[in-house]
Design an enzyme around this catalytic site. Structure first.
Site, PDB file in Angstrom:
ATOM      1  N   HIS A 196       0.831  -1.133  -0.114  1.00 29.67           N
ATOM      2  CA  HIS A 196      -0.172  -0.163  -0.274  1.00 29.67           C
ATOM      3  C   HIS A 196       1.004   1.563  -0.077  1.00 29.67           C
ATOM      4  O   HIS A 196       0.767   2.174  -0.492  1.00 29.67           O
ATOM      5  CB  HIS A 196      -0.656  -0.487   1.198  1.00 29.67           C
ATOM      6  CG  HIS A 196      -2.136   1.185   1.227  1.00 29.67           C
ATOM      7  ND1 HIS A 196      -2.705   1.281   0.420  1.00 29.67           N
ATOM      8  CD2 HIS A 196      -2.534   2.013   1.593  1.00 29.67           C
ATOM      9  CE1 HIS A 196      -3.365   2.180   0.613  1.00 29.67           C
ATOM     10  NE2 HIS A 196      -3.016   2.765   1.740  1.00 29.67           N
ATOM     11  N   GLU A 252      -2.593  -6.019  -5.220  1.00 30.07           N
ATOM     12  CA  GLU A 252      -3.237  -5.581  -4.030  1.00 30.07           C
ATOM     13  C   GLU A 252      -4.651  -6.752  -4.205  1.00 30.07           C
ATOM     14  O   GLU A 252      -4.731  -7.682  -3.230  1.00 30.07           O
ATOM     15  CB  GLU A 252      -3.146  -4.616  -3.540  1.00 30.07           C
ATOM     16  CG  GLU A 252      -2.261  -4.256  -2.895  1.00 30.07           C
ATOM     17  CD  GLU A 252      -2.531  -2.246  -2.320  1.00 30.07           C
ATOM     18  OE1 GLU A 252      -2.644  -2.350  -0.869  1.00 30.07           O
ATOM     19  OE2 GLU A 252      -2.644  -1.458  -2.760  1.00 30.07           O
ATOM     20  N   ASN A 290      27.605 -22.782  -2.674  1.00 21.14           N
ATOM     21  CA  ASN A 290      28.237 -23.823  -2.353  1.00 21.14           C
ATOM     22  C   ASN A 290      27.306 -24.607  -1.782  1.00 21.14           C
ATOM     23  O   ASN A 290      27.659 -26.426  -1.830  1.00 21.14           O
ATOM     24  CB  ASN A 290      29.826 -23.803  -2.353  1.00 21.14           C
ATOM     25  CG  ASN A 290      30.592 -23.439  -3.612  1.00 21.14           C
ATOM     26  OD1 ASN A 290      30.257 -23.378  -4.179  1.00 21.14           O
ATOM     27  ND2 ASN A 290      32.138 -23.248  -3.246  1.00 21.14           N
TER      28      ASN A 290
END
Length: 692
Positions: free
Chosen positions: A46, A68, A418
């Site tokens: 918002h 939204e 890794n």
């Protein structure tokens, strides 16, 4: 001093909101029933939408609004946020970030595809029953029917309009819950000449004829809770008025027709406000609202100030110059006999030290701001490699210099990639070894003296020492059959181009990761350690100084030259005995029964003249390795302002920088990690010569 570009301010604030949004979305994947996480995500969305529209980012506002709307079913509790939905929502977040930071690199087709995916996921099970019923908006009842409802009295903070919120929009949203009768309360409106045009003076008395619960009303005022005093009480069953749009109460044309009933409503206002108090039903009132507003005011009084990083760097440079000037003043005062000058020098030294600590504290940043970035990395790698991974962090409050934080990001990315790609086994292998299906990556930070230890730990299969050795022999790094410890074999992982991966993938296998990690850490005057347990996992420990700007150092003399050793690496100082002098071929010290190799700095620096009669040995350490450095004299402690060496000296590896002493001469700073490595190589050569 030029003011910051408002658009740049918005970009910086949006970056912080993106971190909040990403964190909330990732947490939702772990805790899908947590309503607070949903609210946090919606607050961030918002704010981005409203601020984007304010600063002219219309595409951002439009896309975020659609985001939204599509995500609203999650907010209402009608569906649970699945991992697939979270992944699409994260992609939508990335698209919004791209619209703000680099609009030219985006395409509307990408945004439309993301919204289509989002809508498909949230509407896939529309026919199913709600999973978590949080707040369901009731349908409007016909005019004239009897129904339960709520009596609300709204009093906003006077500055609410300045913050971009409009009370009329909130009242419109409230009217969507059901038939609503709104009466403005004008007793707080001052005379015209006393009005502030940007302040809100109206209050509102509202009767909401809708069988909704309290949470639905809370949702309407979610973003202004700290700027609103809301009194709520249940409404008796009354004759509901016909619903009318709010704007009709404020329209200029029907003023004549509405004047009589409006005046009557205002006249009855005190009685209306007294109704909730006379009713026997308990009143639901937000007693904490005034206190919360007071807290908010206090917080605004001590609010942080956003400062450009370049200004902090410039301030640190000025403090460094001040420390150098203070050292010169102290040296001049010590050479004279004027007590008043000595007192002033001591006072300046105290103030300079305090200013240095304050300035360095302003540059310190919690390492949690860096750790948060890797949650998304682990989430995406876990999905791409089909390896369920739990990511755990600790020590987020540990602080490091902002420059250290920036330099540490890339090494940690390599280490985490890794750990997931090579360390964590696939599901079948983990099941065969009796392990849980979900792997675990732990990222931790802790203070250790004047250093910070950052560890990356996995519960995978550990390092395959035999394969590393075979690869090293294949590349000619060691001779076949050479006697090496496991620790020495593991160090080949940091050799450029070294990789034990069977195949080259998009993630790894080219041998260009770990050598970059080691080089970066050593450039930060740190060190890296590896420890592993076969079948249980691997731990990588990074040892880092707190800052790269000013350090405490030990000033020594070797011949006619003076050098600085970082005090954080010094364990102790001992005198070089006559017995140690006689063992020139061995180069080992006996320190309380432990043999410690030592280096003669006069030989390394090619110093002329004869050594002092009573030489000193400074025992330094990095990780678990200890080395002695033999010097002619230990001068004492020294506040060291680090100056980088020029590119012409890039091949001189045993020095990490230089500093200016009180007399204006330069002193080189010794690189502890390089000296330890040099000592180890000499010990290995000595072992080879003895074996021959």
């Amino acid at each position: 001093m030029s003011a910051m570009d408002p658009t740049e301010v918005f970009r910086q604030e949006a970056s912080e909101l993106f971190e909040v949004l990403e964190g909330a979305l990732l947490d939702l994947g772990q805790r899908p029933d947590d309503r607070e996480l949903v609210d946090s995500a919606f607050r961030a969305l918002h704010t981005i939408k409203g601020s984007g529209a304010m600063f002219g980012f219309d595409k951002v506002a439009s896309f975020t609004h659609e985001f939204e709307t599509a995500f609203d079913r999650v907010r209402k509790g009608e569906i649970k946020p699945t991992q697939e939905l979270i992944s699409v929502a994260l992609a939508a977040k990335d698209y919004i970030r791209a619209l703000i930071e680099d609009p030219q690199s985006t395409d509307d087709i990408i945004g439309e595809a993301i919204l289509d995916d989002l809508k498909r996921f949230v509407s896939a099970d529309r026919s199913d029953a709600p999973v978590v019923e949080i707040a369901e908006a009731p349908s409007l009842a016909p005019a004239g029917s009897k129904q339960a409802g709520w009596h609300l009295y709204l009093e906003f903070e006077s500055h609410i309009l300045r913050n971009g919120s409009n009370p009329l929009d909130l009242l419109e949203d409230l009217c969507k819950l059901g038939p609503c009768f709104v009466v403005p309360v004008t007793d707080g409106v001052p005379f015209l000449d006393e009005m502030e045009p940007e302040d809100c003076y109206l209050k509102w008395d509202v009767k909401l004829h809708a069988a909704c619960d309290k949470d639905a009303i809370d949702d309407v005022f979610m973003f202004v809770q700290d700027e609103l005093e809301l009194t709520l009480s249940p409404l008796e069953h009354v004759e509901a008025p016909a619903p009318a749009p709010l704007f009709q109460l404020l329209d200029e044309e029907p003023i004549a027709e509405a004047a009589a009933p409006m005046a009557e409503a205002i006249a009855e206002q005190p009685a209306a406000r007294a109704e909730p108090q006379s009713e026997p039903k308990p009143e639901i009132k937000r007693e904490a609202a005034p206190a919360r507003r007071e807290d908010a005011k206090q917080e605004r009084g001590i609010a942080t100030v956003r400062v450009q990083a370049e200004r902090l760097d410039e301030l640190m440079d000025r403090v460094g110059e001040l420390v150098i000037a203070q050292a010169r003043l102290t040296q001049l005062a010590a050479s004279g006999s004027d007590l008043s000058i000595k007192m002033i020098a001591e006072e300046i030294e105290r103030l300079a030290s305090s200013l240095r600590d304050t300035t360095m504290g302003a540059r310190m940043v919690p390492i949690g701001s860096l750790f948060g970035r890797f949650r998304r990395l682990v989430h995406d790698l876990s999905r791409d490699l089909s390896k369920p991974v739990e990511f755990v962090t600790s020590g987020e409050d540990t602080e490091l210099d902002k420059t250290m934080i920036e330099c540490l990001a890339d090494p940690l990315v390599h280490l985490i990639r890794n750990a997931i790609d090579h360390g964590i086994e696939d599901n079948a292998t983990r099941a065969a070894n009796g392990k849980t299906e979900q792997g675990r990556i732990e990222l931790a930070a802790v203070h250790s003296g004047a250093q910070v230890l950052v560890t990356v730990k996995d519960n995978g299969g550990g390092l395959n020492t035999a394969r590393i050795r075979a690869k090293a022999e294949e590349q000619g790094l060691i001779a076949a059959g050479a006697v090496l410890t496991d620790h020495e074999i593991h160090q080949f992982l940091f050799h450029p181009g070294f990789s034990t991966a069977q195949t080259i993938s998009a993630l790894s296998g080219r041998g260009v990761g770990m050598d970059v990690v080691k080089r970066t850490i050593e450039n930060m005057r740190g060190s890296i350690d590896l420890s592993t347990k076969p079948g249980q996992g691997t731990t990588v420990t990074l040892r880092l100084p707190l800052t790269l700007a000013i350090i405490e150092g030990l000033l020594i003399r070797v011949g006619e030259g003076r050098y600085i050793i970082p005090l954080s690496a010094v364990e102790e100082c001992v005198e070089l005995t006559a017995e140690d002098e006689r063992s020139r071929g061995r180069n080992f010290l006996n320190v309380r029964g432990n043999l410690v190799p030592f280096l003669r700095l006069r030989e390394i620096m090619s110093s002329s003249g004869s050594p002092d009669k009573h030489q000193k040995t400074i025992i330094i350490s990095t990780g678990e390795t200890r080395v002695g450095l033999v010097a002619d004299q230990i001068i004492g402690n020294h506040q060291t302002v680090i100056k980088s060496l020029s590119k012409l000296h890039s091949d001189v590896t045993i020095f990490s920088g230089a500093t200016i002493l009180g007399d204006g001469t330069a002193a080189l700073i010794l690189d502890v990690a390089q000296l330890v490595q040099l000592a180890q190589s000499k010990v290995e050569k000595q072992h080879i010569n003895e074996a021959a």
